[in-house]
Design a protein around this motif. Structure first.
Motif, short mmCIF file in Angstrom:
data_model
loop_
_atom_site.label_atom_id
_atom_site.label_comp_id
_atom_site.label_asym_id
_atom_site.label_seq_id
_atom_site.Cartn_x
_atom_site.Cartn_y
_atom_site.Cartn_z
N THR A 1 -7.76 11.61 -9.68
CA THR A 1 -8.53 12.42 -10.61
C THR A 1 -8.01 12.29 -12.03
N THR A 2 -6.76 11.87 -12.14
CA THR A 2 -6.23 11.71 -13.49
C THR A 2 -6.62 10.34 -14.00
N PHE A 3 -7.63 10.30 -14.81
CA PHE A 3 -8.06 9.02 -15.37
C PHE A 3 -7.12 8.64 -16.50
N GLU A 4 -6.32 7.61 -16.25
CA GLU A 4 -5.41 7.24 -17.32
C GLU A 4 -6.15 6.44 -18.38
N CYS B 1 0.82 -1.21 0.00
CA CYS B 1 0.00 0.00 0.00
C CYS B 1 0.86 1.27 0.00
N LEU B 2 2.00 1.21 0.69
CA LEU B 2 2.76 2.42 0.97
C LEU B 2 3.15 3.19 -0.29
N GLU B 3 3.63 2.45 -1.31
CA GLU B 3 4.00 3.13 -2.55
C GLU B 3 2.99 2.84 -3.66
N GLY B 4 2.36 1.68 -3.61
CA GLY B 4 1.45 1.29 -4.68
C GLY B 4 0.24 2.21 -4.77
N TYR B 5 -0.36 2.50 -3.63
CA TYR B 5 -1.57 3.32 -3.64
C TYR B 5 -1.28 4.76 -4.09
N PRO B 6 -0.21 5.38 -3.60
CA PRO B 6 0.12 6.71 -4.15
C PRO B 6 0.35 6.66 -5.65
N MET B 7 0.96 5.59 -6.17
CA MET B 7 1.16 5.51 -7.62
C MET B 7 -0.18 5.48 -8.33
N ALA B 8 -1.14 4.71 -7.78
CA ALA B 8 -2.45 4.63 -8.41
C ALA B 8 -3.13 5.99 -8.38
N LYS B 9 -3.00 6.70 -7.27
CA LYS B 9 -3.61 8.03 -7.17
C LYS B 9 -3.01 8.98 -8.18
N ASP B 10 -1.77 8.70 -8.51
CA ASP B 10 -1.01 9.54 -9.41
C ASP B 10 -1.29 9.17 -10.86
N GLY B 11 -2.20 8.23 -11.07
CA GLY B 11 -2.50 7.81 -12.43
C GLY B 11 -1.54 6.80 -12.99
N ARG B 12 -0.77 6.14 -12.13
CA ARG B 12 0.19 5.15 -12.63
C ARG B 12 -0.15 3.74 -12.14
N ALA B 13 -1.44 3.47 -11.97
CA ALA B 13 -1.86 2.17 -11.45
C ALA B 13 -1.39 1.03 -12.35
N PRO C 1 -3.04 -9.49 -18.50
CA PRO C 1 -4.26 -9.04 -19.15
C PRO C 1 -5.22 -8.36 -18.17
N PHE C 2 -5.13 -8.72 -16.91
CA PHE C 2 -6.05 -8.13 -15.94
C PHE C 2 -5.70 -6.69 -15.60
N VAL C 3 -4.43 -6.30 -15.86
CA VAL C 3 -4.01 -4.95 -15.49
C VAL C 3 -4.96 -3.92 -16.08
N GLY C 4 -5.31 -4.12 -17.35
CA GLY C 4 -6.20 -3.18 -18.01
C GLY C 4 -7.55 -3.12 -17.34
N ILE C 5 -8.07 -4.31 -17.01
CA ILE C 5 -9.40 -4.36 -16.38
C ILE C 5 -9.38 -3.66 -15.03
N TRP C 6 -8.35 -4.00 -14.23
CA TRP C 6 -8.27 -3.38 -12.90
C TRP C 6 -8.14 -1.88 -13.00
N THR C 7 -7.33 -1.41 -13.97
CA THR C 7 -7.12 0.02 -14.09
C THR C 7 -8.42 0.74 -14.43
N ARG C 8 -9.21 0.08 -15.29
CA ARG C 8 -10.48 0.72 -15.65
C ARG C 8 -11.39 0.87 -14.43
N LEU C 9 -11.17 -0.02 -13.46
CA LEU C 9 -11.95 0.07 -12.23
C LEU C 9 -11.83 1.45 -11.61
N LEU C 10 -10.65 2.07 -11.77
CA LEU C 10 -10.44 3.37 -11.16
C LEU C 10 -11.19 4.48 -11.89
N GLN C 11 -11.67 4.15 -13.10
CA GLN C 11 -12.43 5.18 -13.83
C GLN C 11 -13.86 5.25 -13.35
N VAL C 12 -14.27 4.24 -12.58
CA VAL C 12 -15.60 4.32 -11.96
C VAL C 12 -15.57 5.48 -10.99
N PRO C 13 -16.60 6.36 -11.03
CA PRO C 13 -16.60 7.49 -10.10
C PRO C 13 -16.48 6.99 -8.66
#
Lengths: 328, 160, 491
Positions: free
Chosen positions: C230-233, C94-106, C376-388
């Motif tokens: 907020t940055t939807f990649e 969580c420590l670095e992974g979650y900030p990366m996701a918030k930064d649009g680098r999930a 292949p799941f990376v794409g699916i998971w990343t799209r999850l973050l585009q859900v409001p």
């Protein structure tokens, strides 16, 4: 499905009914028990001796009964959680429990506020096993030649011995305390969390000696040495190891398992389970499988098992008092 | 979450006080369990050591923040109006309330209703909850939970 | 070469169609339950255990092992995307992974996690394959005093993970240790700090604690502070690939993490969590930009990820050669072996060479399958973050609540997650970092047990902790770590 789910709700749900793809037929009249899958509660986590015994017997038992036999692991608090749950189950034959020397013999004397009483809350069905324990020594006591030698050294130096056990108030702890008092020696008790870490400490030399039922493979490959077995006669797995009695220590002590049903279960059902298991225990392939693990199979009638449990309650009560292993 | 109402380093002093309180509570309770001796430690020995560590840390934090208050990071206190204050408070109330409702309903009303309640209540914590969408999610989530956890993994839930 | 002959022997088992199928089944299920935070591997084992009675023992163990290490891959997904650690080791992710996701680098984080996991696993496997008997002997060197000192060292690493305020980090370590002793004392049977609640008589549920202080408190503060990603990649294959710079940072980190993890695996028990924390602390210490940690540094993600996967593989050494199970899954595996009449122990490898080497080869196969399954799941998971986020967070809360409940079927655990959520929020507000608490919590009972046993064995003589060389080295490292922490930075 709903019915099954409520029965097993609190369970870890191993060997889950869903996985077997069962459909629970509505409970019909009791005329032909069993109409539904039979649950056997194992009051320990999966993977241990008790679990192993239950799982090995479940498959042939379900063939004989014509209904699936589901093993339900309910571990916690030295087996008392699962047995407590079984004591509150309906006495309809659909919930059975694997009792052992700890839950049905020792715990009532160790725990002050136990939620069950073995013989008041359960009807013994059949004794499954009788497991002789082995006294093993590791590299730390390399100089010890045999049991009389061990006793002589311990008498000379009261600080000489420390022994491992699977925990305070376990069958292994009481066995050593019994030995200690009969031999008239001092020894420091070092409790571990279960047989496996205790055995490892014995192998590494952290402790000197241990009485346990799981040492046979390490004795066979030479990592540990056996000084004695605690059974009446020598055991097949270790024919060269003398008994305690042969070496002048008048001690016989075996660990055991058996099936119990909640009090008030129809004697016909108990008879049916007893008959089926008695037949299974006599099968050569089952005998062979357990023999390799140094587990003796017993069988017999439910009356014999009841008498045995009654006798054990008395003997173990005295032992617990002597060892001072009481909890609250 | 609300406006900063205390001096810049009051947080440090509160932190120290919390550690001191925990330490004293644990130490006193542990002594009640029995300490025993070094050679044969009783139940309370290890917790007592931990309680003492907590007291020492509590003292250290208090002293440090008392003697060397951290420089005020931003002297300007955030000015927050009531709408913003309410916005920040809402999730702190509604998210726990939703989870509590789930816990209270799960074994009585069953998984489906408990899940519905959790989604509906906690969902209101959002800034501008879209009620229609939230209601749809609240209806669909229980079905999804049933499919994944009950059908998929065979977990033993009471459904309703 | 004997090793290659052995591996060829193992391949004949592991590459059969049926073994491949069971391996696939195991790793897939393991990954799926790993992705769902809190569910843990037991439901997956429950589904497959009945099968193990009917299939070949070597295939049964290949499948069960797959669940075990498959779960390690899945576990990081929810940590990166949602800050929900399903295991103590994942708290570090969580420590670095979650900030990366918030930064649009999930997607980069998820991709690199898969690669780091693969690297860690491979190192672990090689270790198992080449040195199992030697390592088993090394494990025997660890007695009570050594374990205790090792855990003290791991806690210092955890405190370093917590950030620059050493007093507050250590405070969280102590609070974690205190929470860890709640429940029945194994030696005397006394109930401690249970307040008469039977539901916590066996201790607090670690998943409830971890998901509370990380997940729930994060959700509350995210809504309040509007700090969700907020940055939807836009996901594309190339967006998943890290930059050359990130590769350069990750490669040595993965190597160090794998080495730490592989060693930790030899010690049964809390290996994976300890290895993750230590690996992270090492990266932090070696970094020239430690102030950027906690904001999405890739090496802070890949090192612990390699470490916990290396541990997962190396953990098979104590399980198979000493018969000591590190966790519930390993215990089931031992049981499954014994049902087929095979006893783990020092002679396990010698007596069952084809099974052992078949298992080793299946590790290779399983880990490759996992990477192929994951990417292949990376794409699916990343799209999850585009859900409001407003639509997403109620569902996350449902996942958390169900996951926590499913472990012990205990409603009290749901209230615990709630309580620890609020606790985490308050402590974060006061500047206390949550991560050290998680490791301290799981180590606490083991520390106490070994502390008491060490002093029992030494008849109350504290010098036992320094007369053993291994123990003395760990305590010395603690001292060094403490000195560095006190003097290197602003207090």
């Amino acid at each position: 499905m709903q019915h099954m789910l409520t029965i097993t709700r609190r369970a870890l749900m191993l060997a889950g009914a869903a996985a077997l793809g069962l459909s629970a037929a509505p409970a019909l009249a009791q005329d032909g028990w069993p109409q539904n899958p039979v649950n056997i509660i194992v009051p320990y986590p999966p993977g241990g001796n008790t679990d192993l015994i239950a799982r090995t017997l479940a498959e042939p038992l379900s063939e004989l009964l014509g209904q699936p036999v589901v093993i339900e692991n309910r571990g916690g608090a030295g087996g008392t959680v699962g047995v407590g749950e079984a004591s509150r189950a309906e006495a309809d034959g659909y919930t059975l429990v694997v009792g052992d020397i700890a839950t049905m013999g020792i715990n009532p004397h160790v725990y002050d506020n136990l939620v069950y009483e073995p013989l008041e809350d359960f009807d013994p069905v059949i004794q499954i096993t009788s497991i002789p324990l082995v006294m093993g020594v590791g590299p730390r006591l390399e100089e010890v030649a045999d049991l009389p030698d061990l006793i002589a050294r311990a008498k000379e130096d009261p600080e000489y011995l420390d022994y491992a056990s699977a925990g305070v108030g376990t069958a292994q702890h009481l066995a050593f305390e019994l030995f200690r008092s009969i031999a008239g020696i001092e020894a420091l008790h070092i409790p571990y969390q279960g047989s496996a870490p205790a055995r490892t400490a014995l192998m590494s030399g952290e402790v000197g000696v241990m009485i346990d039922g799981t040492l046979v493979p390490m004795i066979k490959d030479g990592t540990l040495r056996a000084l004695a077995v605690t059974s009446e006669e020598r055991v097949a797995a270790l024919p060269d190891v003398p008994t305690m009695k042969e070496q002048g220590v008048d001690m016989v002590y075996t660990s055991w398992h058996g099936i119990m049903a909640p009090k008030g279960t129809d004697p016909e059902i108990i008879g049916k389970v007893n008959g089926a298991l008695d037949e299974i225990l006599a099968r050569p392939e089952i005998q062979e499988r357990f023999g390799a693990l140094n587990i003796g199979l017993v069988g017999g009638s439910s009356e014999e098992f009841t008498a045995f449990v009654t006798e054990q309650a008395d003997t173990l009560g005295k032992l617990v008092e002597m060892s001072g292993a009481s909890r609250d | 979450m609300t406006r900063r109402t205390f001096a810049p380093d009051a947080g440090g002093l509160i932190a120290g006080a919390i550690m001191l309180a925990i330490g004293i509570g644990v130490t006193v309770t542990s002594v009640g369990y029995g300490i025993g001796s070094l050679r044969r430690m009783d139940t309370g020995y290890f917790p007592m050591l931990l309680g003492s560590c907590a007291i020492l840390l509590g003292l250290a934090i208090t002293v440090r923040h008392g003697l060397f208050p951290a420089p005020a990071e931003d002297a300007e206190p955030e000015t927050i109006d009531w709408t913003e204050r309410w916005h920040r408070l809402r999730p702190m109330l509604l998210v726990p309330l939703g989870i509590a409702a789930f816990a209270a309903l799960l074994e009585s009303a069953g998984l489906l209703i408990a899940t519905f309640a959790l989604v509906m209540i906690s969902g209101l914590a959002a800034e501008k909850p879209n009620l229609k969408r939230l209601f749809m999610i609240a209806l669909l989530t229980p079905v999804g939970a049933w499919v994944v956890f009950v059908l998929g993994f065979g977990l033993p839930f009471k459904l309703y | 070469m004997e090793l290659f002959a052995n591996l060829a022997d193992g391949a004949s088992i592991a590459l059969s169609w049926s073994a491949l199928f069971y391996c696939f089944l195991g790793v897939t299920l393991g990954m799926v339950v790993g992705v769902l935070p809190g569910i843990g591997p037991l439901p997956a084992i429950a589904m497959l255990l009945p099968l193990t009675f009917y299939i070949e023992p070597s295939e049964a163990i290949i499948m069960l092992a797959g669940i075990y290490y498959g779960g390690q891959y899945g576990g990081s997904t929810a940590s990166i995307l949602l800050n929900l650690p399903g295991t103590p080791a994942a708290a570090v992710t969580c420590l670095e992974g979650y900030p990366m996701a918030k930064d649009g680098r999930a997607s980069v984080a998820l991709f690199m996690t898969a690669i780091a996991s693969l690297v860690g696993s491979m190192v672990g496997i090689v270790l198992v394959a080449s040195f199992a008997p030697v390592l088993a002997r090394f494990a025997l060197e660890f007695g009570a005093a050594e374990y205790f000192s090792l855990m003290v060292f791991a806690l210092f690493a955890a405190a370093a993970v917590g950030g620059s305020d050493i007093l507050k980090s250590l405070s969280m370590v102590v609070i974690g240790l205190i929470l860890g002793i709640v429940g029945q004392d194994v030696t005397s049977g006394t109930f401690r700090f249970t307040f008469g609640l039977p539901a916590i008589a066996d201790g607090l549920n670690i998943v409830a604690v971890a998901m509370g202080v990380f997940g729930v408190s994060e959700i509350i503060s995210t809504i309040a502070m509007r700090s969700h990603a907020t940055t939807f990649e836009k996901f594309s294959f190339s967006s998943m690939l890290p930059t050359r710079q990130e590769w350069r940072q990750s490669a040595p980190a993965m190597g160090r993490g794998s080495a730490i993890g592989a060693v930790a695996g030899i010690l049964p028990g809390a290996g994976a969590a300890m290895a993750s924390f230590v690996a992270y602390a090492v990266e932090l210490r070696l970094s020239r930009v430690p102030h950027l940690f906690g904001k999405g540094r890739i090496e802070g993600l890949t090192a612990p990820e390699s470490a916990n996967n290396a541990t997962a593989q190396a953990a098979f050494i104590p399980t198979l050669t000493l018969g000591v199970p590190g966790d519930a899954v390993m215990a089931v595996m031992i049981g499954a072996l014994m049902i087929h009449g095979i006893t783990p122990g020092p002679t396990f490898i010698a007596e069952n060479p084809t099974m052992f080497w078949g298992l080793v080869v299946s590790f290779f196969v399983g880990n490759l399958l996992l990477v192929l399954l994951n990417i292949p799941f990376v794409g699916i998971w990343t799209r999850l973050l585009q859900v409001p986020y407003n639509a997403l967070f109620p569902i996350i809360l449902v996942l958390v609540s169900i996951g926590v409940y499913s472990i012990n079927s205990s409603v009290v655990d749901i209230y615990l997650v709630l309580g620890f959520g609020i606790f985490g929020l308050v402590m974060a507000r006061l500047g206390f970092p949550p991560a050290p608490l998680v490791l301290a919590f799981i180590l606490s009972p083991m520390m106490e047990e070994n502390f008491r046993r060490a002093l029992l064995l030494s008849r109350g003589d504290f010098s036992t902790f320094v007369t053993s060389p291994i123990s003395a080295v760990f305590l010395g490292l603690c001292l060094v770590a403490l000195l560095i922490m006190v003097f290197s930075k602003k207090m």
